[in-house]
Write a protein that holds these residues in place. Structure first.
Motif, PDB file in Angstrom:
ATOM      1  N   SER A   4      10.355 -55.628  10.130  1.00  0.00           N
ATOM      2  CA  SER A   4       9.526 -56.070  11.248  1.00  0.00           C
ATOM      3  C   SER A   4       9.714 -55.171  12.472  1.00  0.00           C
ATOM      4  O   SER A   4       8.743 -54.771  13.122  1.00  0.00           O
ATOM      5  CB  SER A   4       9.847 -57.525  11.601  1.00  0.00           C
ATOM      6  OG  SER A   4       9.093 -57.956  12.718  1.00  0.00           O
ATOM      7  N   ALA A   5      10.978 -54.839  12.781  1.00  0.00           N
ATOM      8  CA  ALA A   5      11.258 -53.976  13.934  1.00  0.00           C
ATOM      9  C   ALA A   5      10.672 -52.584  13.727  1.00  0.00           C
ATOM     10  O   ALA A   5      10.194 -51.946  14.680  1.00  0.00           O
ATOM     11  CB  ALA A   5      12.759 -53.887  14.166  1.00  0.00           C
ATOM     12  N   THR A   6      10.700 -52.097  12.489  1.00  0.00           N
ATOM     13  CA  THR A   6      10.130 -50.784  12.196  1.00  0.00           C
ATOM     14  C   THR A   6       8.621 -50.781  12.411  1.00  0.00           C
ATOM     15  O   THR A   6       8.059 -49.866  13.028  1.00  0.00           O
ATOM     16  CB  THR A   6      10.459 -50.368  10.749  1.00  0.00           C
ATOM     17  OG1 THR A   6      11.878 -50.270  10.602  1.00  0.00           O
ATOM     18  CG2 THR A   6       9.822 -49.042  10.397  1.00  0.00           C
ATOM     19  N   PHE A   7       7.962 -51.799  11.913  1.00  0.00           N
ATOM     20  CA  PHE A   7       6.510 -51.878  12.081  1.00  0.00           C
ATOM     21  C   PHE A   7       6.144 -51.954  13.564  1.00  0.00           C
ATOM     22  O   PHE A   7       5.225 -51.273  14.025  1.00  0.00           O
ATOM     23  CB  PHE A   7       5.960 -53.096  11.342  1.00  0.00           C
ATOM     24  CG  PHE A   7       4.470 -53.236  11.464  1.00  0.00           C
ATOM     25  CD1 PHE A   7       3.624 -52.434  10.713  1.00  0.00           C
ATOM     26  CD2 PHE A   7       3.910 -54.156  12.336  1.00  0.00           C
ATOM     27  CE1 PHE A   7       2.241 -52.545  10.835  1.00  0.00           C
ATOM     28  CE2 PHE A   7       2.535 -54.269  12.466  1.00  0.00           C
ATOM     29  CZ  PHE A   7       1.701 -53.475  11.704  1.00  0.00           C
ATOM     30  N   THR A   8       6.884 -52.769  14.313  1.00  0.00           N
ATOM     31  CA  THR A   8       6.619 -52.901  15.748  1.00  0.00           C
ATOM     32  C   THR A   8       6.814 -51.568  16.464  1.00  0.00           C
ATOM     33  O   THR A   8       6.018 -51.189  17.335  1.00  0.00           O
ATOM     34  CB  THR A   8       7.533 -53.972  16.360  1.00  0.00           C
ATOM     35  OG1 THR A   8       7.268 -55.236  15.727  1.00  0.00           O
ATOM     36  CG2 THR A   8       7.299 -54.111  17.858  1.00  0.00           C
ATOM     37  N   HIS A   9       7.865 -50.849  16.104  1.00  0.00           N
ATOM     38  CA  HIS A   9       8.152 -49.559  16.736  1.00  0.00           C
ATOM     39  C   HIS A   9       7.001 -48.578  16.546  1.00  0.00           C
ATOM     40  O   HIS A   9       6.542 -47.947  17.518  1.00  0.00           O
ATOM     41  CB  HIS A   9       9.438 -48.979  16.143  1.00  0.00           C
ATOM     42  CG  HIS A   9       9.713 -47.562  16.534  1.00  0.00           C
ATOM     43  ND1 HIS A   9      10.197 -47.207  17.772  1.00  0.00           N
ATOM     44  CD2 HIS A   9       9.543 -46.389  15.838  1.00  0.00           C
ATOM     45  CE1 HIS A   9      10.320 -45.887  17.838  1.00  0.00           C
ATOM     46  NE2 HIS A   9       9.934 -45.375  16.679  1.00  0.00           N
ATOM     47  N   PHE A  10       6.498 -48.428  15.325  1.00  0.00           N
ATOM     48  CA  PHE A  10       5.450 -47.449  15.060  1.00  0.00           C
ATOM     49  C   PHE A  10       4.084 -47.920  15.567  1.00  0.00           C
ATOM     50  O   PHE A  10       3.238 -47.090  15.906  1.00  0.00           O
ATOM     51  CB  PHE A  10       5.399 -47.131  13.568  1.00  0.00           C
ATOM     52  CG  PHE A  10       6.453 -46.145  13.148  1.00  0.00           C
ATOM     53  CD1 PHE A  10       6.182 -44.787  13.124  1.00  0.00           C
ATOM     54  CD2 PHE A  10       7.731 -46.563  12.806  1.00  0.00           C
ATOM     55  CE1 PHE A  10       7.150 -43.869  12.763  1.00  0.00           C
ATOM     56  CE2 PHE A  10       8.703 -45.655  12.450  1.00  0.00           C
ATOM     57  CZ  PHE A  10       8.426 -44.297  12.430  1.00  0.00           C
TER      58      PHE A  10
END
Length: 269
Positions: free
Chosen positions: A86-92
């Motif tokens: 989830s954090a990865t998707f939000t970052h990109f």
């Protein structure tokens, strides 16, 4: 008496022509045809050809990394990948405007794909937790810091809970823990016990001067309260801060060996 004369049947013109083609012409034609076929076989296929099938995922028992001598199986790494998705998707999405889709994980942004970023974060997480578990083991709080031992404890705990439900005993928490939930539960309890052990052994000290400095630097965390009134909360927050710094330092100097043949093949989707 009449005499008849016999005539040979005429050979058709096309047959005569074929029979008159020199053999060397036929040989050269055959060689040219063979060369064309060979060249065509070496040419790349059409652009719309199917991509090669993805490599199969490694078995869950395969070792993805080794941290301070502790093997990290794929099954454990998968937990951290799931936590960081989830954090990865939000970052990109926020930094590059990336949208979810079939090519989200493999599209590069500033030279890095979301898949590589996710694996990087998961590796940092598992390194930090491994350092924490090994420290708990050295402090006598954990008999075995390996993931196999955790899985055995998880299965035993769920078996205990099933028996308790069957015999109408009181249990606290879920009837059955998932692997991920039980891992979080164990880490939270172990972290609290380890902080207490480190303060008891004075590996982490809490002098009054340090607590007052922390209180002043984090005044917004204790609104409308004096140092005396918030003393215990300040002490707990300070210990947590020192504990995280300690684990962070040890994680930064940990011996990490990534087994890329396995690590890079673990699916992220």
């Amino acid at each position: 008496m009449s005499t008849s004369t016999r005539h040979r049947p005429r050979t058709p013109a096309k047959n005569r022509a074929r029979g008159n083609v020199p053999l060397w012409v036929i040989a050269i034609t055959a060689l040219v045809a063979a060369a064309v076929i060979a060249v065509a076989a070496l040419l790349p296929g059409p652009r719309h050809s199917r991509p090669p099938a993805a490599a199969p995922a490694p078995p869950v028992t395969a070792v993805a990394a080794t941290i301070d001598g502790q093997d990290i199986p794929v099954r454990e790494l998968v937990l951290y990948l799931a936590q960081e998705r989830s954090a990865t998707f939000t970052h990109f999405r926020q930094k590059f405007g990336a949208e979810d889709g079939p090519e989200f994980w493999t599209t590069e942004h500033d030279g890095q794909t979301p898949a590589a970023y996710l694996r990087e974060r998961a590796l940092a997480d598992v390194t930090r937790v491994t350092v924490e578990l090994n420290l708990a083991h050295r402090q006598g709080l954990l008999a075995d810091s390996g993931y196999d031992a955790f899985l055995r404890n998880w299965q035993a705990e769920n078996a205990r809970r099933r028996t308790a439900v069957t015999t109408h005993q009181v249990i606290y928490g879920p009837v059955q823990y998932t692997e991920s939930n039980y891992f979080t539960y164990v880490l939270n309890n172990l972290g609290a016990a380890l902080r207490d052990r480190l303060t008891d052994t004075r590996a982490i000290t809490t002098p009054d001067s340090a607590l007052r400095s922390y209180f002043s630097a984090h005044r917004g965390d204790f609104p409308h309260r004096s140092f005396a009134a918030a003393h215990e909360e300040v002490r707990q927050a300070y210990v947590l801060d020192r504990y995280r710094a300690l684990i962070g330092r040890q994680a930064g100097s940990a011996r990490v060996r990534v087994h890329h043949a396995v690590f890079d093949a673990v699916p992220v989707t």
